[in-house]
Write a protein that holds these residues in place. Structure first.
Motif, short mmCIF file in Angstrom:
data_model
loop_
_atom_site.label_atom_id
_atom_site.label_comp_id
_atom_site.label_asym_id
_atom_site.label_seq_id
_atom_site.Cartn_x
_atom_site.Cartn_y
_atom_site.Cartn_z
N THR A 28 50.29 40.61 29.71
CA THR A 28 50.57 41.82 28.98
C THR A 28 49.97 41.57 27.62
OG1 THR A 28 52.57 42.34 30.14
CG2 THR A 28 52.04 43.26 27.88
N PRO A 29 48.98 42.10 27.09
CA PRO A 29 48.41 41.93 25.69
C PRO A 29 49.45 41.80 24.70
CG PRO A 29 48.18 44.09 26.27
CD PRO A 29 48.77 43.69 27.34
N SER A 30 49.64 40.66 23.57
CA SER A 30 50.57 40.64 22.65
C SER A 30 49.48 41.25 21.40
CB SER A 30 50.93 39.14 22.34
OG SER A 30 49.49 38.49 22.32
N VAL A 31 50.56 41.60 20.51
CA VAL A 31 49.94 42.00 19.11
C VAL A 31 49.07 41.10 18.52
CG1 VAL A 31 51.08 41.64 16.92
CG2 VAL A 31 50.92 43.88 18.11
N VAL A 32 48.11 41.67 17.78
CA VAL A 32 47.20 40.81 17.13
C VAL A 32 47.84 40.74 15.77
CG1 VAL A 32 44.95 40.76 16.37
CG2 VAL A 32 45.13 41.70 18.59
N ILE A 90 51.34 50.26 28.20
CA ILE A 90 50.47 49.32 28.24
C ILE A 90 48.93 49.83 27.85
CG2 ILE A 90 49.72 49.30 30.58
CD1 ILE A 90 50.58 46.35 28.40
N SER A 91 48.64 51.02 28.21
CA SER A 91 47.21 51.46 27.83
C SER A 91 47.27 51.90 26.23
CB SER A 91 46.99 52.79 28.59
OG SER A 91 46.78 52.56 30.17
N LEU A 92 48.39 52.48 25.96
CA LEU A 92 48.31 52.83 24.52
C LEU A 92 48.24 51.53 23.81
CD1 LEU A 92 48.53 55.16 22.50
CD2 LEU A 92 50.90 55.16 22.85
N SER A 93 49.17 50.43 24.34
CA SER A 93 49.24 49.05 23.39
C SER A 93 47.71 48.45 23.38
CB SER A 93 50.09 48.25 24.09
OG SER A 93 50.08 47.03 23.64
N ALA A 94 47.09 48.67 24.46
CA ALA A 94 45.61 47.94 24.50
C ALA A 94 44.68 48.97 23.61
CB ALA A 94 45.02 48.28 25.88
N GLY A 97 45.74 47.70 20.35
CA GLY A 97 44.97 46.25 20.12
C GLY A 97 43.59 46.17 19.96
N ALA A 98 42.86 47.03 20.21
CA ALA A 98 41.30 47.24 20.03
C ALA A 98 41.00 47.88 18.64
CB ALA A 98 40.67 48.26 21.09
N LEU A 99 42.14 48.51 18.26
CA LEU A 99 41.86 48.98 16.53
C LEU A 99 41.94 47.96 15.85
CD1 LEU A 99 43.72 52.63 16.97
CD2 LEU A 99 41.11 52.21 16.92
N THR A 100 42.87 47.09 15.97
CA THR A 100 43.27 46.07 15.04
C THR A 100 42.13 45.11 15.12
OG1 THR A 100 44.22 44.63 16.74
CG2 THR A 100 45.79 46.40 15.68
N THR A 101 41.09 45.02 15.80
CA THR A 101 40.30 44.12 15.97
C THR A 101 38.86 44.54 15.26
OG1 THR A 101 39.21 44.54 17.98
CG2 THR A 101 40.85 42.82 17.92
N ILE A 102 39.05 45.77 14.62
CA ILE A 102 37.66 46.35 14.28
C ILE A 102 37.11 45.30 13.08
CG2 ILE A 102 37.08 48.41 12.48
CD1 ILE A 102 38.66 50.09 14.01
N LYS A 128 44.63 50.70 6.54
CA LYS A 128 45.80 51.33 6.86
C LYS A 128 45.93 51.46 8.10
CE LYS A 128 48.61 55.53 5.79
NZ LYS A 128 49.19 55.39 6.96
N MET A 129 44.78 52.17 8.89
CA MET A 129 44.91 52.24 10.46
C MET A 129 45.26 51.19 11.16
SD MET A 129 41.64 53.49 12.72
CE MET A 129 41.10 51.74 12.47
N ILE A 130 44.67 49.95 10.83
CA ILE A 130 44.86 48.60 11.33
C ILE A 130 46.29 48.38 11.39
CG2 ILE A 130 44.33 46.10 11.23
CD1 ILE A 130 41.58 46.94 10.83
N ARG A 131 46.92 48.49 10.12
CA ARG A 131 48.29 48.05 9.96
C ARG A 131 49.06 49.06 10.73
NH1 ARG A 131 49.53 48.30 3.97
NH2 ARG A 131 47.77 49.72 4.23
N ASP A 132 48.64 50.41 11.08
CA ASP A 132 49.38 51.00 11.78
C ASP A 132 49.38 50.72 13.29
OD1 ASP A 132 50.47 52.67 9.39
OD2 ASP A 132 48.95 54.14 9.87
N ALA A 133 48.05 50.46 13.70
CA ALA A 133 47.79 50.29 14.97
C ALA A 133 48.48 48.76 15.52
CB ALA A 133 46.34 49.87 15.22
N GLU A 134 48.69 47.93 14.58
CA GLU A 134 49.32 46.64 14.88
C GLU A 134 50.79 46.77 15.21
OE1 GLU A 134 48.80 44.08 11.49
OE2 GLU A 134 47.60 42.74 12.40
N ARG A 135 51.35 47.67 14.27
CA ARG A 135 52.84 47.99 14.59
C ARG A 135 53.03 48.57 15.83
NH1 ARG A 135 55.53 52.27 14.00
NH2 ARG A 135 53.83 53.46 12.88
#
Length: 193
Positions: A28-32, A90-94, A97-102, A128-135
């Protein structure tokens, strides 16, 4: 949507290289984490803010490619006021996770060095978007693992994703899949031309 290879990379990075083996393909992907990578980042000192905006909005490591997976979920949320979201946690988490790597080059997971050198509007919106996506990435990974109930409000990520789309569009680098004139999912009155 994030590919299986990308999920494996995120899962391996979350395990801090310990225990990363063939079994990681089912992990399972973990948070970035938003901590800065120690790997060498591209030299941005010679790039103009407009070039950096183009890279983080339309580049292969930008919102163009890493936001595409969440865009269909975003449209569904906007068109149904969040009442009919039918996506596995899990799809929403993924997607989060992709947004956090922009902005992160290649297989890196932290693009903050390049985002920090973008123009102020793009930098603030993406950060801001990356911070929200990480959470939310961590929250929905926990939900998928059965440790929490899915009760998270998606309004912050919808708002910050909208802000990132608007900032990139205003900078002249809107993602190809986003057309503010024809999009039913976003209030185009917020985009002044």
């Amino acid at each position: 949507m994030t590919s299986k290879r990308r999920m494996t990379i995120l899962a391996c990075a979350g395990m801090v290289m310990a225990g990363c083996s063939n079994a990681a393909t089912t992990a399972t992907p973990s948070v970035v984490s938003s901590t800065r990578s120690t790997a060498a980042q591209p030299a941005t000192a010679t790039m103009s803010p407009a070039s950096i905006d183009a890279a983080v909005c339309r580049g292969e490591d930008g919102l163009e490619s890493r936001g595409r997976g969440f865009y269909s979920t975003f449209e569904q949320l906007m068109l149904t006021d969040g009442q009919e979201l039918s996506i596995a946690p899990i799809s929403l988490s993924a997607q989060m996770g992709a947004l956090t790597t922009i902005g992160a080059p290649g297989d890196e997971i932290d693009g903050s060095d390049i985002i920090d050198t973008a123009s102020p509007d793009v930098r603030l919106a993406l950060t801001k978007m990356i911070r929200d996506a990480e959470r939310l990435a961590q929250h929905y990974a926990d939900v998928a693992n059965g440790s929490l109930v899915a009760n998270s409000d998606l309004t912050p990520i919808v708002d910050s994703f909208t802000g990132a789309l608007i900032a990139c569009t205003m900078a002249g680098h809107q993602p190809s899949w986003f057309d503010p004139e024809n999009s039913r999912a976003i209030d185009t009155t917020r985009i002044e031309t």
